[in-house]
Design an enzyme around this catalytic site. Structure first.
Site, short mmCIF file in Angstrom:
data_model
loop_
_atom_site.label_atom_id
_atom_site.label_comp_id
_atom_site.label_asym_id
_atom_site.label_seq_id
_atom_site.Cartn_x
_atom_site.Cartn_y
_atom_site.Cartn_z
CG HIS A 1 32.50 31.44 34.80
ND1 HIS A 1 32.91 30.31 35.04
CD2 HIS A 1 32.09 32.13 35.80
CE1 HIS A 1 32.75 29.80 36.36
NE2 HIS A 1 32.47 31.12 36.80
CG ASP B 1 29.72 30.95 41.54
OD1 ASP B 1 29.69 29.49 41.63
OD2 ASP B 1 30.60 31.23 40.71
CG ASP C 1 51.53 45.59 33.69
OD1 ASP C 1 51.31 46.58 34.47
OD2 ASP C 1 52.33 44.73 33.55
NE ARG D 1 33.76 36.69 36.17
CZ ARG D 1 32.67 36.08 36.46
NH1 ARG D 1 31.96 36.35 37.46
NH2 ARG D 1 32.23 35.25 35.20
CD GLU E 1 31.89 34.53 42.81
OE1 GLU E 1 31.02 34.62 41.98
OE2 GLU E 1 33.22 34.53 42.65
MG LIG Z 1 31.12 33.47 40.24
#
Ligand SMILES: [Mg+2]
Ligand SMILES: [Mg+2]
Ligand SMILES: [Mg+2]
Ligand SMILES: [Mg+2]
Ligand SMILES: [Mg+2]
Ligand SMILES: [Mg+2]
Lengths: 262, 262, 262, 262, 262, 262
Positions: free
Chosen positions: E46, E173, E85, E71, E147
């Protein structure tokens, strides 16, 4: 052409609350632009931002009503003109120390016959309107930074240059130059006297006075003194201060002193 | 504040092995930073790097103990100050040809009262510590490049400028200016005499001497002469030389002369 | 439309010397492109490069006769198609483990009726010519990476997929999957057998075989075995190895083992 | 070393059709480079392009036979030298107003003994060949912009500077400086006289004359007068004009006047 | 190889204070990294950040002791492997809804024989050490985001997947999926029950539990419940909140509710 | 929250004139945004643009009233969600071939309970307003591209998926899939029949129909047939066509066929 909202605000006697952008990114700029500042200044001098990074930042600010201002790195014609071509509505020029410096600043940011700005307002034309060529000289706001002992000595010679709109005081540079501690707020008495003297001379010459502040408290005090352009807080400092407070809260310990960065 | 490791090394009589960064990328910079150089110089003059590209390169170097040095494009206050604000621990300034040039270099890189550097060490404060404002003047290393016939004529006037820390010799520019072939190593006798003269005068003035080299062989010879800052090899040249050797090995033919690039 | 020089080379029985690009920069790519490689592969999988950084790298390679190849991050239609649209002359797809994988690779990189590649060769049209739409299916080279035990089991099912042009072996992944040490050169016997088996099966199916090598020595050995696409050395590894040798020479100590990076 | 195609063209009496690049992007530059222009000028002055963005644009142009030209932001040694090091085959310098300005331009773009250009042609060496150091002084084309009343007064003093190759007229700046409307085409009579005078003096001094135009119609007229370097249309203007026509066609209304941007 | 400081902290029973990076910039990342967070998570889902922008952010974090976490945008092998990596010490994967999802997450982030991660740790090798290949499986921390209602139903099947290290709860979420208001703090009772259930099951399976918070107050409450990875505050939110407070202070009016952004 | 101007326009029976952005740059995007298009589509599929380059382009469009649309590279949840979080008001998804594809498109772009879009509208919240979370499902416009024989077979199954707002036809892909020439305009009869059939079915299902065109002439014809979203011309094509006409005019020869690019 839409009037320069800084001029409108000042003409009504108001003071502009100015934010500062030191992070070279358009999303942080846009986020800042949505927080209600009257203007935002992209700092090409001490911020870690250069021309190309500035461009999308100017676009990001343009998504709102906030006035885009740019502090250039130095009194040089190339970057001053490119900054205006890119759509800045005002420029802040550091280290204007002599009358000749101020004359150059005005000349390089004004079209003939008032000055020698080269013609090519590529983005300014797009965002400020088709009459930009005719209106630009009166639209653009020119801030000269008065921030050295030398400038202080030359203050009237500088401020009487026709075409200059405003002064901007850098308290830390001014302090340093006067042998005081380089801080934004709560400056040493010598620096404070100098600040008040510059303000008084600006008023006398019919110019707007602006100043860099480290906190709303001091900015409000200075606004009360007559300053009409008050920088308070930069993207990086606000973020760092918030982070320090958050981490401190999580660690249940006293936060570091906020605002310790530049 | 952590001391400048270049100063520490020199004070112990050592010589710094300096790598050169001409590729405007933070991953190549980080890869170089892990190879054991004492310092790495980001070349804003002849490298294809500008300020904004330099910033993540400085960050990449900072992930290691390697000292970050920057060669600025020219003796100009804007870029010199922005480079230091961004955290460079040393600056190399090209084409310092007169005493006045050297004085400007020192002034623009030193805070008052020693000089006129503008205050705003945004990233330097973050990475070098909270006492950077007080310590910066003594922390920063200033290299003046002595690389023209004119500079050679003015060598003592230049080297006696207070606040200058070191000279840096560009053998190819110096050669060219003296009518010799523009090479790094195995310079013509006139250039070689000039190099040794500059080294001797630097020593006499108590300054460190550095020089650009094309190979470890010549760098070691010059180190033996007394040079204490030895650039040898750039990211792009090392990569190109390795590639030439590899391709030649694959084609079972003699490699092109390595190191033929700038 | 200019023929794909990889195909021309292979048809004449030759082997391509392929360089590897892991640094996300167009200047390092251009420098590499001037060193005589037959082809250069931009690595979107393990290199630190993504699509947008790849674009100017493809342009930089295009300033020379070197064939631009791209290894995509994974077998996914979006990036495979964007890569070809951007002008890659060949694609290497990692982890092709099943016949279905290979069929997808061919389909996503071929226009109807042979496949389902979406039409929009924006840069390919510019650089490969106006007849690209008609010629693209035969112009593009498709490498399937055979680098797992599963792929080894399915080798004939994979290699018999119509439209596949070549296999590419990743010795370290193949080794790891077979329980061996993940190295490029001097692999364990089990991995060596697998490599030779894949080579033999590729030949049997009329496909070109390529392989990743850590040194010219091993690359030449593998070329002698019949491999016709030999990667040896990447921008980052060559630079790092050169830097290690240089620093070691300056320190009068044995260099670290070159080529210890990925 | 390949000759400079601008020089070749001019020596045969031809005129160069020059496109203009104001968009800081390598894909738009490459697209332009495939449209048949003799040369393309990257505008670092009024275009929204800086050095780092210019680099991949130069690479993109280099994929074709089009000659890469750069207009620098101002008469400053740092950017002039970096631009040539990056491979520009010609430079256009704005606001050359005095003989001293022209002398600086020649000096900063010429190696000793002709000038004081610093040695380090990092990309130029790569793309123009190993003999670039010896040939560069004669290879590079230097355009001085004559675009102010002051320059007009000094025209013979400027044009007689040895090493200058060409003049470039900015009709809008010249017009503005002479008190006329700042337009590219159909300039006011005073400006037209000045343009013809500069052309005549350039011819008299054996220099090529170039000029910025807003339309092919006027460019052809000026070519007929003797101009041999004709800029007509920029990436942004051509795109905007095409968009205006398209939108107008869709809305079944008269298009806005094309070419109203900078 | 330096141990993963998250693991060290957790093994001692501690809880990590995690900051969040949504601004695609290395200077804001570095500024955040100096504020005392245990870890910083670059949000490719996000946040407005993609792979190439992440790279210098990882370098910036690496200049400090802060643990770099990423994330990823989605459960996809290409980006998961590229992220590791590039040197991420931990990955958070959104929307792990089934046991099969969790198995893929572990497999794609683990080398054989534990998983199918492709070998090529280009930057990880540089920054984590030469034994990264052998140690990586145990070094990397894998967070599965729980979530959704579906994940809640499958919670034990997910949490019992071998190789999973931690869960991370996205309260907004999870709330949305359960028909509640999408907030970070002070969630609806149904969501609160779910959060506590996930925490309990994580503990039962020997996994660490982490959660996203909107304020230190709630983060501390959740820490008291047993959460050991507490995100509180992002770069953009902290900056915006600070700006709102500043502007409000200057306008002498109540500030907007801080933290109203994502 | 401001309504989506595409919906407003369609509800009044109007048709949107849509421009296309293939150049990964914010200045070209902003220039296009000032030319009067109803909407502009950033093409992440065949344009040379990826997510990070898209971000400042979205900001540039946001400086005007033009609606920002994005074509994603493929039907994948990660990029669909990031695109909406970044503020796109509409998404075009290529290659929607089955009912299941269409269901995924709707689900991934809709918050629960309608879909499974993950919550985190970081920039959308900033630019579309604080009620974005509640309004987003109805605000966002979802285009499914119907452009293959398979999609044609499934047209009613696709178009009846609840939550789908519009179809978008790619004439060249559709043509290719049907064995016709891959052109935008003047398609082969089989393709023309397919286009009209899709239009008719869209109308029958209450959906808006959009289509890609190569010229205003054909776009107007298709508008007359009932299409309400008409793409005509891209940044790169308009620029190239204008350049071709200009060069041809200067060379006094017939221009190449405009619009020959993608
Ligand atoms: Mg989420
Ligand atoms: Mg100051
Ligand atoms: Mg030099
Ligand atoms: Mg592999
Ligand atoms: Mg001009
Ligand atoms: Mg299509």
């Amino acid at each position: 052409m839409t009037p320069n909202r800084l001029r409108t605000l000042w003409q009504s006697g108001g003071a502009a609350v100015n934010g500062w952008l030191a992070i070279p990114n358009s999303f942080s700029a846009e986020t800042m632009a949505h927080q209600g500042w009257d203007s935002l200044t992209i700092d090409l001098q001490h911020g870690v931002v250069d021309y190309q990074a500035m461009l999308p930042m100017l676009q990001a600010i343009q998504t709102t009503e906030t006035v885009p201002v740019v502090r250039v790195p130095w009194l040089e014609p190339g970057i001053l003109m490119k900054t205006l071509d890119a759509g800045a509505a005002a420029v802040i020029c550091p280290m204007v120390n002599t009358r000749e410096d101020a004359q150059k600043l005005v000349a390089w940011t004004s079209y003939a016959p008032r000055g020698t700005r080269s013609f090519g307002p590529i983005r300014a034309l797009l965002v400020h309107g088709a009459d930009y060529p005719e209106e630009a000289n009166d639209f653009v706001v020119r801030f000269a930074m008065i921030e050295t002992a030398q400038a202080l000595d030359n203050v009237d010679a500088i401020l009487s240059v026709e075409g200059l709109d405003a002064v901007y005081i850098g308290p830390s540079d001014l302090s340093l130059s006067l042998g005081c501690r380089p801080v934004f707020d709560d400056v040493d008495p010598t620096a404070q006297q100098a600040i008040e003297h510059i303000l008084a001379r600006a008023k006398a010459h019919g110019l707007v006075a602006g100043i860099h502040n480290g906190s709303p408290r001091v900015a409000l005090e200075r606004q009360a003194l007559g300053f009409q352009f008050l920088t308070v807080g930069s993207d990086a400092r606000l973020m760092a201060a918030g982070a320090q407070q958050t981490v401190a809260a999580m660690r249940a310990q006293a936060p570091a002193q906020p605002g310790s960065g530049y």
